[in-house]
Each structure stands twice: as structure tokens, then as C-alpha cells.
Enzyme design. Structure first.
Site, PDB file in Angstrom:
ATOM      1  N   SER A 124      45.411 -18.516  28.086  1.00  0.00           N
ATOM      2  CA  SER A 124      44.297 -19.432  28.331  1.00  0.00           C
ATOM      3  C   SER A 124      44.629 -20.440  29.414  1.00  0.00           C
ATOM      4  O   SER A 124      45.775 -20.821  29.622  1.00  0.00           O
ATOM      5  CB  SER A 124      43.923 -20.163  27.044  1.00  0.00           C
ATOM      6  OG  SER A 124      43.594 -19.247  26.040  1.00  0.00           O
TER       7      SER A 124
HETATM    8  N1  SAH Z   1      46.106 -18.311  22.732  1.00  0.00           N
HETATM    9  C1  SAH Z   1      46.594 -17.368  23.688  1.00  0.00           C
HETATM   10  C2  SAH Z   1      45.440 -16.699  24.426  1.00  0.00           C
HETATM   11  C3  SAH Z   1      45.351 -15.278  24.100  1.00  0.00           C
HETATM   12  S1  SAH Z   1      43.897 -14.446  24.681  1.00  0.00           S
HETATM   13  C4  SAH Z   1      47.558 -18.025  24.653  1.00  0.00           C
HETATM   14  O1  SAH Z   1      47.842 -19.191  24.513  1.00  0.00           O
HETATM   15  O2  SAH Z   1      48.043 -17.348  25.516  1.00  0.00           O
HETATM   16  C5  SAH Z   1      43.118 -14.084  23.149  1.00  0.00           C
HETATM   17  C6  SAH Z   1      43.916 -13.286  22.164  1.00  0.00           C
HETATM   18  O3  SAH Z   1      43.069 -13.057  21.038  1.00  0.00           O
HETATM   19  C7  SAH Z   1      44.351 -11.914  22.650  1.00  0.00           C
HETATM   20  O4  SAH Z   1      45.741 -11.824  22.550  1.00  0.00           O
HETATM   21  C8  SAH Z   1      43.654 -10.943  21.693  1.00  0.00           C
HETATM   22  O5  SAH Z   1      44.429  -9.810  21.378  1.00  0.00           O
HETATM   23  C9  SAH Z   1      43.441 -11.817  20.477  1.00  0.00           C
HETATM   24  N2  SAH Z   1      42.408 -11.398  19.544  1.00  0.00           N
HETATM   25  C10 SAH Z   1      41.176 -10.899  19.806  1.00  0.00           C
HETATM   26  N3  SAH Z   1      40.522 -10.617  18.654  1.00  0.00           N
HETATM   27  C11 SAH Z   1      41.366 -10.970  17.631  1.00  0.00           C
HETATM   28  C12 SAH Z   1      41.277 -10.923  16.216  1.00  0.00           C
HETATM   29  N4  SAH Z   1      40.184 -10.441  15.575  1.00  0.00           N
HETATM   30  N5  SAH Z   1      42.334 -11.341  15.501  1.00  0.00           N
HETATM   31  C13 SAH Z   1      43.455 -11.802  16.104  1.00  0.00           C
HETATM   32  N6  SAH Z   1      43.604 -11.876  17.429  1.00  0.00           N
HETATM   33  C14 SAH Z   1      42.572 -11.456  18.193  1.00  0.00           C
END
Ligand code: SAH
Length: 220
Positions: A71
């Protein structure tokens, strides 16, 4: 901005570019000093691919692999600032741990952080990254975050890092009294939504327009 002859992401340069990032967040309107300090304390370059480390302190989302992104610092700061407004984070659940960056920021602000991720190799990476910065209190789980984390509920704060078309019911059910949930809502266009559990019921407030990867079902 990179200066010729320096190696961004390391040593003094990392310190300078990190300071610049905090100045930019202030200019963009982030006012919670504790949130700014938390972001300043986490070395974002540890969490991105080595080839992208020189861009770690730009205010931009960066690819994580598996079609996912780390993010944007502004959005991380904004969501946490809204969750904290006027109180502490308390017991916090993050849905979508990705590489663990946001979980690391949360861990600067509260003792109890749970984070779930549906893609197993990303969860492994989050674990390694958090270990690399000696952040050991985040509890990580490979699970579908649409179901929340019943075994650790209720939560004072829930933060969702992927966009949902509708608010997952389980997350509402796992909010503590006065608890807050923040998530990007919407399929084509998305908006941050804050949902608070007040004595009279759930109160929803719509905030900034945003762009997140979709919240998906199941695990892989
Ligand atoms: N918070 C992270 C951003 C990751 S992007 C950071 O700081 O880098 C969003 C993430 O949500 C992805 O890794 C994706 O795999 C995850 N995601 C999407 N749907 C999800 C779900 N139902 N349960 C858990 N994770 C999920």
C-alpha cells in the site's frame, strides 16, 4: 528523488528519504504525530523487492508479486489516523497482510496486532520481513479474512487492505463496543468507509476515493 552516487534504501540516504516521506505525508494532511512517528520507524525498503528498494520511500503503491501491491504510505497513514482519532488502536486486526508493511506500522502503535493473508507465499514473506526488522509481536495467520479471526475477536480496530463490494458481515460481528472498521468499499470505483459500533448501532462514514486490489474469497 535520488542523488547521483548515493544508494537509496541504505544508511544515511535511507534516513534522508524517509524524512522526506514524512514531510510529504504532513503536506498531504496527516496530522497524527504518533502515526507519522510509526511510519518513520518502519524501514519500508525491507518490505519491497530488492529491485524496487530505491523507490521504497516514494508515495506510491509498489508491486509485491502475485498481482498484489504494497500500500501507498499516504493511504496507510490516512487509514490508521482515522482508526485512531481520539483513542488508541487497542486489539487490531489487519486483513490482507501482503508483505507485512502495514502490520509493522500498526505494531508501532499497539501491542496486539493480528494480521491475516490468503496467499501463503506472501504470508511467509511477511513473516520473514517482520523478523528482519525484529518485529515479533504481530500474529500472522493464513486465512480468508472475509471471515475475520473469530478466535481472537472482538477487535477494537479492523483495517482491510483490499476492496470489498460489500462489508463482510463477520467483520461487523467481530467489532468490540466502540470498535472501528475501515475498509475500501466498491467494485469499479472505491471509497474508504469507516464503520463504528456505537451504543445505538453501526454508524458508517464515507471518506476518500481510493484504489485497492480486490478482496477475494478462499486461500491459495
Ligand atoms: N497491507 C499490505 C498490502 C497488501 S495488498 C502491505 O502493507 O503491503 C492486499 C492484500 O490483501 C494482498 O496481499 C491480498 O492477497 C490480500 N487479500 C485479498 N483478499 C483477502 C482475503 N479475503 N483474506 C486475506 N487477505 C486477502
Amino acid at each position: 528523488m535520488n542523488t547521483p552516487g548515493t544508494h537509496p534504501g541504505f544508511g544515511m540516504t535511507s534516513q534522508r528519504t524517509r524524512t522526506r516521506m514524512i514531510e510529504r505525508l504532513r503536506e498531504q494532511g496527516i496530522v497524527d504525530e504518533e502515526v507519522l512517528a510509526a511510519i518513520a520507524a518502519v524501514p519500508r525498503h525491507v518490505f519491497v523487492e530488492e529491485a524496487l528498494a530505491s523507490r521504497a520511500y516514494e508515495d506510491t503503491a509498489l508491486p509485491l508479486g502475485y498481482s498484489q501491491t504494497i500500500s501507498q504510505p499516504y493511504v496507510v497513514a490516512r487509514m490508521i489516523e482515522v482508526l485512531r482519532a481520539g483513542r488508541e488502536l487497542g486489539r487490531t486486526l489487519e486483513i490482507g497482510a501482503g508483505c507485512g508493511y502495514q502490520a509493522a506500522v500498526l505494531a508501532q502503535l499497539t501491542q496486539e496486532v493480528y494480521a491475516v493473508e490468503r496467499i501463503a507465499p506472501l504470508l511467509d514473506r511477511a513473516r520473514l520481513n517482520l523478523r528482519a526488522i525484529k518485529e515479533l509481536k504481530v500474529r500472522l495467520k493464513h486465512a480468508d479474512g472475509q471471515l475475520g479471526l473469530p478466535e481472537a475477536a472482538p477487535f477494537d480496530s479492523i483495517i482491510v487492505a483490499a476492496a470489498a463490494a460489500r462489508v463482510p458481515r463477520a467483520l461487523l460481528q467481530q467489532l468490540a463496543p466502540h470498535g472501528r472498521l475501515i475498509l475500501p468499499l466498491g467494485a469499479t470505483t472505491q471509497q474508504l468507509a469507516l464503520i463504528e459500533l456505537r451504543p445505538e448501532g453501526f454508524v458508517e462514514t464515507r471518506l476518500d476515493a481510493v484504489r485497492f486490489v480486490p478482496l477475494l474469497s478462499g486461500v491459495e
